[in-house]
Write an enzyme that holds these catalytic residues in place. Sequence first.
Site, PDB file in Angstrom:
ATOM      1  N   TYR A 532     -39.631 -68.347  20.962  1.00  0.00           N
ATOM      2  CA  TYR A 532     -39.517 -67.365  22.047  1.00  0.00           C
ATOM      3  C   TYR A 532     -38.058 -66.964  22.238  1.00  0.00           C
ATOM      4  O   TYR A 532     -37.646 -65.876  21.886  1.00  0.00           O
ATOM      5  CB  TYR A 532     -40.118 -67.923  23.340  1.00  0.00           C
ATOM      6  CG  TYR A 532     -40.124 -66.898  24.458  1.00  0.00           C
ATOM      7  CD1 TYR A 532     -41.078 -65.886  24.476  1.00  0.00           C
ATOM      8  CD2 TYR A 532     -39.176 -66.937  25.467  1.00  0.00           C
ATOM      9  CE1 TYR A 532     -41.080 -64.928  25.479  1.00  0.00           C
ATOM     10  CE2 TYR A 532     -39.172 -65.983  26.476  1.00  0.00           C
ATOM     11  CZ  TYR A 532     -40.120 -64.981  26.482  1.00  0.00           C
ATOM     12  OH  TYR A 532     -40.104 -64.032  27.479  1.00  0.00           O
ATOM     13  N   ASP A 704     -51.636 -53.370  28.458  1.00  0.00           N
ATOM     14  CA  ASP A 704     -50.380 -54.108  28.599  1.00  0.00           C
ATOM     15  C   ASP A 704     -49.361 -53.187  29.251  1.00  0.00           C
ATOM     16  O   ASP A 704     -48.742 -52.354  28.597  1.00  0.00           O
ATOM     17  CB  ASP A 704     -49.870 -54.586  27.235  1.00  0.00           C
ATOM     18  CG  ASP A 704     -48.660 -55.510  27.359  1.00  0.00           C
ATOM     19  OD1 ASP A 704     -48.112 -55.614  28.476  1.00  0.00           O
ATOM     20  OD2 ASP A 704     -48.264 -56.113  26.353  1.00  0.00           O
ATOM     21  N   HIS A 746     -50.939 -58.070  28.824  1.00  0.00           N
ATOM     22  CA  HIS A 746     -49.843 -58.805  28.193  1.00  0.00           C
ATOM     23  C   HIS A 746     -50.234 -60.239  27.844  1.00  0.00           C
ATOM     24  O   HIS A 746     -49.537 -60.901  27.091  1.00  0.00           O
ATOM     25  CB  HIS A 746     -48.633 -58.797  29.119  1.00  0.00           C
ATOM     26  CG  HIS A 746     -47.347 -59.123  28.444  1.00  0.00           C
ATOM     27  ND1 HIS A 746     -46.870 -58.403  27.371  1.00  0.00           N
ATOM     28  CD2 HIS A 746     -46.426 -60.106  28.667  1.00  0.00           C
ATOM     29  CE1 HIS A 746     -45.714 -58.917  26.970  1.00  0.00           C
ATOM     30  NE2 HIS A 746     -45.425 -59.950  27.729  1.00  0.00           N
TER      31      HIS A 746
END
Length: 776
Positions: A532, A704, A746
């Site tokens: 990430y 999203d 999302h």
Amino acid sequence: MNPSRLRLLHSNTSTVSLLSIYNKPKPPSDNYTITLLTSSTRFSTSAMSSAFQKHLNYPLARRDSSVVDDYFGTKLPDPYRWLEDPDSEETKEFVKNQVKLTDSILQECELRDKLKDKITELFDYPRYYAPFKRCDKYFYFYNSGLQPQTVLYLQDNLDAKSEILLDPNQHCDDGTVALSTYSVSEDAKYLAYGLSSSGSDWVTIKVMRIEDRNVEPDTLSWVKFSGITWTHDNKGFFYNRYPAPNEGQTSDAGTETNSNLNQELYYHFLGTDQSEDILCWKDPENPKHFFGSEVTDDGKYLLLSTTESCEVVNKVYYLDLTSLSSGLESFRGGKELLPFTKLVDNFDASYGAIANDDTVFTFRTNKDAPKYKLVRVDLKSPGIWTDVIPQSENDVLEVALPVNKTQLLVCYLRDVKHVLEVRDLETGSLLHHLPLDIGSVDDISAERKDSVVFFRFTSFLAPGIIYQCDLNTDAPEMKIFREIVVPKFERSEFEVDQVFVPSKDGTKIPMFIVARKGIKLDGSHPCLLYGYGGFNISITPSFSVTRVVLLKHLGAIYCIANIRGGGEYGEEWHKAGTVAKKQNCFDDFTSAAEFLVSNGYTQPKKLCIEGGSNGGLLVGACINQRPDIFGCALAHVGVMDMLRFHKFTVGHAWTSDYGCSDKEEEFQSLIKYSPVHNVRRPWEESSNPMSQYPSTMLLTADHDDRVVPLHSLKLLATMQHILATSLENGPQKNPIIGRIECKAGHGAGRPTQKQIDEAADRYSFMAKVVDASWID
């Protein structure tokens, strides 16, 4: 302070800091050797021929040569600007054709059905979360296994029969309505809750009378990025909303791309229409600001927190609610905002209220303490701040909660593992260590007035243990309240190791490696590397049924690289992966991949990388920069157009991590790694004429409204054009495809079946590409 319940989930867990990026994590265990690799290391891709037999006919996408942007004298074409309009027929046709192509590819993935069946089988286990108390009642969340959404239950006491309080699954047949936020009134008579549809960030707040489950007429719309904060008189609550969109822009909330601006703080009185709500705070001169509110445990103070972006800094204002002679009612119908007093009026640090005794407040802050500390201030002397718990030398102070009247439950992050302590609220002195295995605390339930706290522990090999801890004894008594068990999962078959990999500049990057016990390091194993690296978010150990299936039935190795940009070692670790230093994130991740190859865990053609959101950007940048070292790439809902992200929905808040192309110096940083702008033909830059990109799947969803789909769509069109459709017979045989989900966003609130379907699709694609065999 409210809320008394804190859930530490990956999607929104923020941690902070490190005094210096050169304060390294602890060295690896003695029996592990680290091989130092440099950025010049390259791997052969000659063996990376496509796993798919058929020739791919990519749909042609129109390139509009008339769209050219001028960035400080640099002219850049944007031929797929038209894909930024989600409602155009041309965009819909593009999506339709990409879905058709992807479906044809997935039909060739032989393990798709087996994966889906096995993931479904293992997913069907009961999941509990820590109970929390309000007044004399207990509440907890539970999913029996395959329910689309988790259900909220109620008990009169811990031994009483449980009853369903709120079941989001009753709101629609396909499970795409999810509980987004909730708050129980102080007297436990009302539940205010927010529902989101199809994964959108937009929320509609409703109110339920708990005694008879009656849903009141109260309906609050256009709520986004908001909590729910009750006043202690139980008359109503504070919440945030945005101005309603213009007429004609509300047909399908969550598919729009326009910026979210001018958030406002309101107070809602029970039983009234939203149009009568009190406007408590707004700041039209700063339309990008966000507001948060909380009421202190004594019910006396309303705290207002203001942030301007995702940077971990905020202002703090307060209001003594008892000073309002006629209460909040006196502001009904008026135009005056609430008369807040400024305590912190600049964006120089983060301040989160922990507790108060009348005017004396305890805050958690990173002011002159990038790893966080606790400080105290008296509102009567706002210029005098004193330390309560100083910053730790090595550990990040993630959470502090008041418990048992005069104590604190403190959670530290130490080398990406959680540590729990009990401390004295007045002095900050250490009272007790609470023993934990190596893993994460992802759910804490505690109230200052109670001596019993609950918390949930999880790890790569532990689905979840909920502990009940009685602090009203000389030595805290911890007992297992509930243990979550996954049938047919035997943790003793697997092991977890943590290694520290030197990055390009020598910084040691922690990485978890999860695998079957006793594997041979001969390069034969499929490997999934996840990362990430952004927004101060720490990726700590957690349990995943899907990963267990990969480990058990594909013989895969699973790894998490805790790269810079995250919060694993504090704010300086975070800052070392932002704006002009963003390249460190990609170097860290690539170094982790090189380590896995050079140490025999896998080989490039069997190595798959995966990341979502900012992690999707990570994957997109890394396959552009080092296509030679990866065999497969899975990029979820990634930020891919780094020159225009700030123009859509809440993208303006991310400039704290990325910078902004409106500024010349930051443009020069962004253009170097923006995935859409850096797709290259590797065979033209390599001595190997057969070099190509790894097989790639870009995943996005139609609702999203956090990272809007246009990012993935533009990168998909760009990659297919440069690598394939612009050539008659180029070397790129590995597929470049997009998986575009409907009625999803999302990631938050995605129903169980959609999670299973997507996992089966992406990992069967991975299995096909890396040539993984099924193991019964």
